[in-house]
Motif scaffolding. Sequence first.
Motif, PDB file in Angstrom:
ATOM      1  N   PRO A  31       0.815  -1.213   0.000  1.00  0.00           N
ATOM      2  CA  PRO A  31       0.000   0.000   0.000  1.00  0.00           C
ATOM      3  C   PRO A  31       0.854   1.271   0.000  1.00  0.00           C
ATOM      4  O   PRO A  31       0.478   2.275  -0.621  1.00  0.00           O
ATOM      5  N   THR A  32       1.992   1.234   0.669  1.00  0.00           N
ATOM      6  CA  THR A  32       2.900   2.384   0.670  1.00  0.00           C
ATOM      7  C   THR A  32       3.370   2.681  -0.746  1.00  0.00           C
ATOM      8  O   THR A  32       3.440   3.853  -1.154  1.00  0.00           O
ATOM      9  N   ILE A  33       3.695   1.647  -1.493  1.00  0.00           N
ATOM     10  CA  ILE A  33       4.117   1.831  -2.886  1.00  0.00           C
ATOM     11  C   ILE A  33       2.983   2.447  -3.700  1.00  0.00           C
ATOM     12  O   ILE A  33       3.200   3.388  -4.473  1.00  0.00           O
ATOM     13  N   ALA A  34       1.771   1.927  -3.523  1.00  0.00           N
ATOM     14  CA  ALA A  34       0.623   2.454  -4.279  1.00  0.00           C
ATOM     15  C   ALA A  34       0.400   3.927  -3.978  1.00  0.00           C
ATOM     16  O   ALA A  34       0.198   4.741  -4.900  1.00  0.00           O
ATOM     17  N   TYR A  35       0.431   4.281  -2.704  1.00  0.00           N
ATOM     18  CA  TYR A  35       0.258   5.682  -2.344  1.00  0.00           C
ATOM     19  C   TYR A  35       1.416   6.533  -2.879  1.00  0.00           C
ATOM     20  O   TYR A  35       1.213   7.672  -3.307  1.00  0.00           O
ATOM     21  N   GLY A  36       2.613   5.963  -2.847  1.00  0.00           N
ATOM     22  CA  GLY A  36       3.770   6.685  -3.382  1.00  0.00           C
ATOM     23  C   GLY A  36       3.590   7.039  -4.838  1.00  0.00           C
ATOM     24  O   GLY A  36       3.914   8.153  -5.275  1.00  0.00           O
ATOM     25  N   VAL A  37       3.070   6.097  -5.611  1.00  0.00           N
ATOM     26  CA  VAL A  37       2.783   6.349  -7.034  1.00  0.00           C
ATOM     27  C   VAL A  37       1.758   7.454  -7.178  1.00  0.00           C
ATOM     28  O   VAL A  37       1.944   8.419  -7.933  1.00  0.00           O
ATOM     29  N   MET A  38       0.649   7.349  -6.449  1.00  0.00           N
ATOM     30  CA  MET A  38      -0.453   8.284  -6.635  1.00  0.00           C
ATOM     31  C   MET A  38      -0.106   9.699  -6.189  1.00  0.00           C
ATOM     32  O   MET A  38      -0.456  10.671  -6.868  1.00  0.00           O
TER      33      MET A  38
END
Length: 217
Positions: free
Chosen positions: A109-116
Amino acid sequence: DDDTAIEFVTLHDVEKYGLDINYSEITDMWKKHINRKIWCANRTARDLMSEGLIAPATGSKTNNENWYQIDPQLVNEIWSMFYPGMIMKSVERAEWGARITNDDWGTHPTIAYGVMYSAAVFEKDVNKLVELALKYIPENSPFNAGMKDVIEWHKQNIDWRKTRKLIFDKYYRYKNDDYEAPVSDVSSLSNGLFGIMAVLYGEGDFVKTTGIAVSAG
């Protein structure tokens, strides 16, 4: 806000050591500045630092029993602001930060938020942001499966509450033929998916998005 406080420490670390700060340096700064009002994976990682461990060993499954909890997806958005629009770099450093406290899919989830966060500087379509984030989540991750479900449920259900129940029913106690995830009210899996849900149903409206995210619980 314990989570923002940790990001203030990250900012202080970067001001002192630069954007290429390493694990040894950030571990030292955690030991100096992060000592109270912290919980879950953050608390365990900090205790492990006092025992002499250095990140990312502090987030490893081997050492940190809370490796799957919500913590890192709340305290690493700052890397995306260091690298606005530079998605690969944002992903690299967000995951780097996540591994101070978490491991495996607990970092996804951290990666996903980082992308967004990084992409949102230039892209305002929330559907495109979520689809872009999905590309960076490993195929074998339960968070990948969950994101795909949330994208589909968003298309099927006008009311976010219906999607929220579907997420809870499947991912709060997630298991399949090969794997059973640890269960927790603050698991990165279910809470991360509630965040994805809020982004989609919020339609780019900050107040609406925040309201849904908070109401999801």
